[in-house]
Design an enzyme around this catalytic site. Structure first.
Site, mmCIF file in Angstrom:
data_model
loop_
_atom_site.group_PDB
_atom_site.id
_atom_site.type_symbol
_atom_site.label_atom_id
_atom_site.label_comp_id
_atom_site.label_asym_id
_atom_site.label_seq_id
_atom_site.Cartn_x
_atom_site.Cartn_y
_atom_site.Cartn_z
ATOM 1 N N CYS A 280 37.460 43.551 37.374
ATOM 2 C CA CYS A 280 36.647 42.772 38.310
ATOM 3 C C CYS A 280 35.389 43.523 38.703
ATOM 4 O O CYS A 280 34.299 42.970 38.727
ATOM 5 C CB CYS A 280 37.473 42.414 39.534
ATOM 6 N N GLU A 377 29.932 35.854 34.791
ATOM 7 C CA GLU A 377 30.772 37.026 34.506
ATOM 8 C C GLU A 377 31.346 36.899 33.088
ATOM 9 O O GLU A 377 32.139 35.987 32.835
ATOM 10 C CB GLU A 377 31.912 37.049 35.522
HETATM 11 P P1 NAD Z 1 42.961 33.047 37.043
HETATM 12 O O1 NAD Z 1 42.313 32.615 38.302
HETATM 13 O O2 NAD Z 1 42.871 32.158 35.873
HETATM 14 O O3 NAD Z 1 44.527 33.298 37.259
HETATM 15 C C1 NAD Z 1 45.013 34.203 38.231
HETATM 16 C C2 NAD Z 1 46.419 33.791 38.651
HETATM 17 O O4 NAD Z 1 46.369 32.538 39.335
HETATM 18 C C3 NAD Z 1 47.403 33.615 37.499
HETATM 19 O O5 NAD Z 1 48.652 34.128 37.897
HETATM 20 C C4 NAD Z 1 47.465 32.093 37.362
HETATM 21 O O6 NAD Z 1 48.666 31.645 36.759
HETATM 22 C C5 NAD Z 1 47.372 31.670 38.815
HETATM 23 N N1 NAD Z 1 46.959 30.265 39.044
HETATM 24 C C6 NAD Z 1 46.257 29.453 38.221
HETATM 25 N N2 NAD Z 1 46.036 28.258 38.828
HETATM 26 C C7 NAD Z 1 46.615 28.327 40.058
HETATM 27 C C8 NAD Z 1 46.711 27.426 41.162
HETATM 28 N N3 NAD Z 1 46.170 26.212 41.133
HETATM 29 N N4 NAD Z 1 47.354 27.853 42.270
HETATM 30 C C9 NAD Z 1 47.868 29.091 42.349
HETATM 31 N N5 NAD Z 1 47.815 29.985 41.333
HETATM 32 C C10 NAD Z 1 47.193 29.612 40.196
HETATM 33 O O7 NAD Z 1 42.346 34.497 36.736
HETATM 34 P P2 NAD Z 1 42.594 35.410 35.451
HETATM 35 O O8 NAD Z 1 41.868 34.769 34.300
HETATM 36 O O9 NAD Z 1 44.034 35.740 35.336
HETATM 37 O O10 NAD Z 1 41.829 36.767 35.884
HETATM 38 C C11 NAD Z 1 40.482 37.006 35.613
HETATM 39 C C12 NAD Z 1 39.622 36.831 36.866
HETATM 40 O O11 NAD Z 1 40.152 37.624 37.927
HETATM 41 C C13 NAD Z 1 38.201 37.341 36.684
HETATM 42 O O12 NAD Z 1 37.281 36.414 37.253
HETATM 43 C C14 NAD Z 1 38.154 38.636 37.459
HETATM 44 O O13 NAD Z 1 36.873 39.021 37.914
HETATM 45 C C15 NAD Z 1 39.095 38.343 38.564
HETATM 46 N N6 NAD Z 1 39.625 39.592 39.141
HETATM 47 C C16 NAD Z 1 39.221 39.956 40.395
HETATM 48 C C17 NAD Z 1 39.663 41.152 40.953
HETATM 49 C C18 NAD Z 1 39.224 41.594 42.329
HETATM 50 O O14 NAD Z 1 39.818 42.519 42.875
HETATM 51 N N7 NAD Z 1 38.242 40.984 42.930
HETATM 52 C C19 NAD Z 1 40.544 41.957 40.228
HETATM 53 C C20 NAD Z 1 40.948 41.549 38.967
HETATM 54 C C21 NAD Z 1 40.485 40.347 38.438
#
Ligand code: NAD
Length: 473
Positions: A280, A377
Site C-alpha cells: 500500500c 494505483e
Molecule cells: P480488496 O478490497 O479487493 O479486498 C480486500 C478484502 O475485502 C478481501 O478479503 C475481500 O474478500 C474483502 N471484500 C471484498 N468485497 C467485500 C465486501 N463487499 N464487504 C466486505 N469485504 C469484502 O483489496 P485487495 O485487492 O485484496 O488488496 C489490494 C488493495 O489493498 C490495494 O488498493 C492496496 O493499496 C490496499 N492496501 C492498503 C493497505 C493500507 O494499509 N492502507 C495495506 C495493504 C493493501
C-alpha cells in the site's frame, strides 16, 4: 494438496465445499480451503459475542502474556509460515533488500510482542476537593477483521493483536487469494486462547458483507482497496460500527536537485519495487527535477534490469510474480496505456513468457499527471518517473491525487526536505526514506486512503471507547 479449515469457537469447521488457492509462481493450485457462507458468519459472531464478557475481564497481565504466547507460536512455526506465504503470495522467502516472507513472519512476531507490552493508561483530568475525573479505555466487543492479499499474515496480526490485547474478541476473514498462513496462525491461536476469542471464516464479498453488516459486530478493521472500503462504510452505518479503514495509496516521492542520484537511486528503487510494488505504501509516482531526470531514469532502469525475478521458493530470487491473474491484467492494461498517453518505456513493459503471473520490472518516462499510470494505483512492478522544474509546483502536483497514504522528499538538505514533506497531504511523510513503518509509530491514510491509524498506543486506542468517570466530592 494441503487442506485448510475455518475456525469457530476453538474448533476446526468444515462446510463441505472448498475452494483452491493458486501459487502465482506456477499458476497452479497448492491448497484447498473450506468455503464459508453467511451461516458461518452468524456462528462465528455468536461465538465471539459469547466469549467477550469473560475475555474482557481477563487481567491485563494475563492478556499480555497470552499475546506473547501467540508471538512464540509464530516463531516456533516460522519456516512453515514462510513457505505458505511464499506459495500463496508469490513473494520470495528473502526478497529484494530482505523484503520477503521471512520479513513478513519476523514482522508479525515483532508487532505482536511490542503490542503485547503496551498498556492503556487511565488519564486523570481532575483530582481536587470538588471531584476526581478519570478517563478509562474500554474494549468494544466483537471486532471484524478483513484483510487483503499483499501482506496477508502481517496485516492480520496488525488487526487482531491490538484488538485482543485491549480485550475484544475477533472474527477474521482473510482474502480468498491468500488465506493459508492466516488460517495456520488461527489454528495455533485456538490452542492458546479461550474458545470463541478468535474465529475465522472464509469467503468473498457476500461473506464480507454479512460480517460488516452484522448487528453484533462493534468494530470493523479493514485493509484493502478504496472501493471496498466505501462499501464497508455503508454496511457499517446501520449499527454505527467503529471503523479503521486502511485503503489504497498512490504515494508520491519528490527528489530535490541536490541529491547524489547514484546514492539515492537504490533506496528509491527498493521503496518502489519491493514485493513487486504490491504494498500500500510503496512509492508509486516519482517526481524528479529536470536537471537529473535522465540520469535517474537510466539508473533506475539499470537496477530493474539487474533484479532476479523468479519463483520465490528459489534462493536468490528478489522479485516473484504478481499475486493474481486479475492484478496482472490491471498492470498489463496500465502498461498498454503508456505509449498511447505519450510515455516511453526505459525498461520492461510486458508480461514475462513463463508459467505463473510474472511481469517485467518496468520504468516509464515522459508521462505526467493526468495519465492513467500516474493518477491510478498500479499495484505492480511499474513505476512512472515524472519530470518537474519548479519545487513549489511539484508539491501541489503531488497533492492533486485523491489518495493520501504516504509521501517522501529526497534531499541532502534534510531541514528543507522536512518542511516540504510536511506540506504533503498524506498520513506518513518520510525524508530520504519511503514506506518505512515500525510498531510504535502510528500509520494511516488521509483523503481516500482511509480512516484512523494503526500501531502503537494511538492504534491500540482505536479498539476502545472512552468512559469518563466523575467521582463527586
Ligand atoms: P480488496 O478490497 O479487493 O479486498 C480486500 C478484502 O475485502 C478481501 O478479503 C475481500 O474478500 C474483502 N471484500 C471484498 N468485497 C467485500 C465486501 N463487499 N464487504 C466486505 N469485504 C469484502 O483489496 P485487495 O485487492 O485484496 O488488496 C489490494 C488493495 O489493498 C490495494 O488498493 C492496496 O493499496 C490496499 N492496501 C492498503 C493497505 C493500507 O494499509 N492502507 C495495506 C495493504 C493493501
Amino acid at each position: 494438496m494441503q487442506e485448510f479449515n475455518m475456525f469457530i469457537n476453538g474448533e476446526a469447521v468444515q462446510s463441505g465445499s472448498t475452494f483452491e488457492v493458486v501459487n502465482p509462481a506456477t499458476g497452479k493450485p497448492f491448497a484447498q480451503v473450506q468455503q464459508g457462507n453467511v451461516s458461518h458468519v452468524d456462528q462465528a459472531v455468536a461465538a465471539a459475542k459469547a466469549a467477550f464478557p469473560s475475555w474482557s475481564k481477563v487481567s491485563d497481565d494475563k492478556r499480555a502474556s497470552l499475546c506473547h504466547a501467540l508471538a512464540n507460536s509464530l516463531e516456533d512455526n516460522m519456516p512453515e509460515l514462510m513457505e505458505l506465504i511464499t506459495k500463496e503470495t508469490g513473494k520470495p522467502m528473502g526478497g529484494l533488500n530482505g523484503v520477503g516472507s521471512g520479513m513478513e513472519v519476523g514482522g508479525s512476531m515483532g508487532w505482536t510482542r511490542f503490542t503485547a507490552d503496551l498498556q492503556l493508561p487511565v488519564d486523570v483530568i481532575q483530582d481536587n476537593e470538588e471531584a476526581r475525573i478519570e478517563v478509562h479505555r474500554k474494549p468494544l466487543g466483537v471486532v471484524a477483521s478483513i484483510t487483503p492479499w499483499n501482506w496477508p499474515l502481517m496485516i492480520a496480526i496488525w488487526h487482531v493483536i491490538p484488538a485482543l490485547r485491549s480485550g475484544n474478541t475477533v472474527v477474521m476473514k482473510p482474502s480468498p487469494f491468500t488465506p493459508t498462513a492466516t488460517i495456520r496462525f488461527v489454528e495455533f491461536a485456538s490452542k492458546i486462547l479461550p474458545a470463541g476469542v478468535i474465529n475465522l471464516v472464509t469467503g468473498e464479498g457476500e461473506v464480507g458483507e454479512a460480517l460488516t453488516s452484522h448487528p453484533d459486530v462493534s468494530k470493523i478493521v479493514f485493509t484493502g482497496s478504496t472501493p471496498t472500503g466505501k462499501r464497508i462504510m455503508q454496511s457499517a452505518s446501520a449499527s454505527l460500527k467503529r471503523l479503521t479503514l486502511e485503503l489504497g495509496g498512490n504515494d508520491a516521492g519528490i527528489v530535490l536537485p541536490d541529491v547524489d542520484v547514484k546514492e539515492v537511486a537504490p533506496k528509491i528503487f527498493g521503496a518502489c519495487f519491493h514485493n513487486n510494488g504490491q504494498t500500500c505504501a510503496a512509492l508509486k509516482r516519482l517526481y524528479v527535477h529536470e536537471s537529473q531526470y535522465d540520469e535517474m531514469c537510466e539508473t533506475l532502469a539499470h537496477l530493474a534490469n539487474g533484479v532476479v525475478v523468479g519463483d520465490g521458493l528459489e534462493e536468490g530470487t528478489e522479485l516473484g510474480p504478481i499475486q493474481n491473474e486479475d492484478q496482472l491484467k490491471i498492470v498489463s492494461e496500465m502498461a498498454e496505456s503508456v505509449e498511447r498517453e505519450g510515455g516511453r518505456f526505459i525498461c520492461g513493459g510486458k508480461r514475462i513468457d513463463r508459467d505463473g503471473f510474472f511481469f517485467e520490472p518496468t520504468v516509464v518516462a515522459d508521462l505526467s499527471d493526468g495519465s492513467r499510470l500516474v493518477d491510478e494505483e498500479p499495484f505492480g512492478p511499474i513505476l512512472p518517473v515524472i519530470k518537474y522544474s519548479d519545487i513549489d509546483e511539484v508539491v501541489a502536483r503531488a497533492n492533486q491525487n485523491d489518495r493520501g497514504l504516504g509521501g517522501s522528499v529526497w534531499s541532502s538538505d534534510t531541514e528543507k526536505a522536512a518542511r516540504l514533506a510536511q506540506q504533503l497531504e498524506c498520513g506518513s511523510a518520510w525524508v530520504n526514506d519511503h514506506g518505512a513503518i515500525q510498531p510504535d509509530a502510528p500509520f494511516g491514510g488521509v483523503k481516500q486512503s482511509g480512516l484512523g491509524v494503526e500501531f502503537g498506543l494511538y492504534g491500540l486506542e482505536e479498539y476502545t471507547s472512552i468512559q469518563t468517570l466523575k467521582i463527586a466530592r
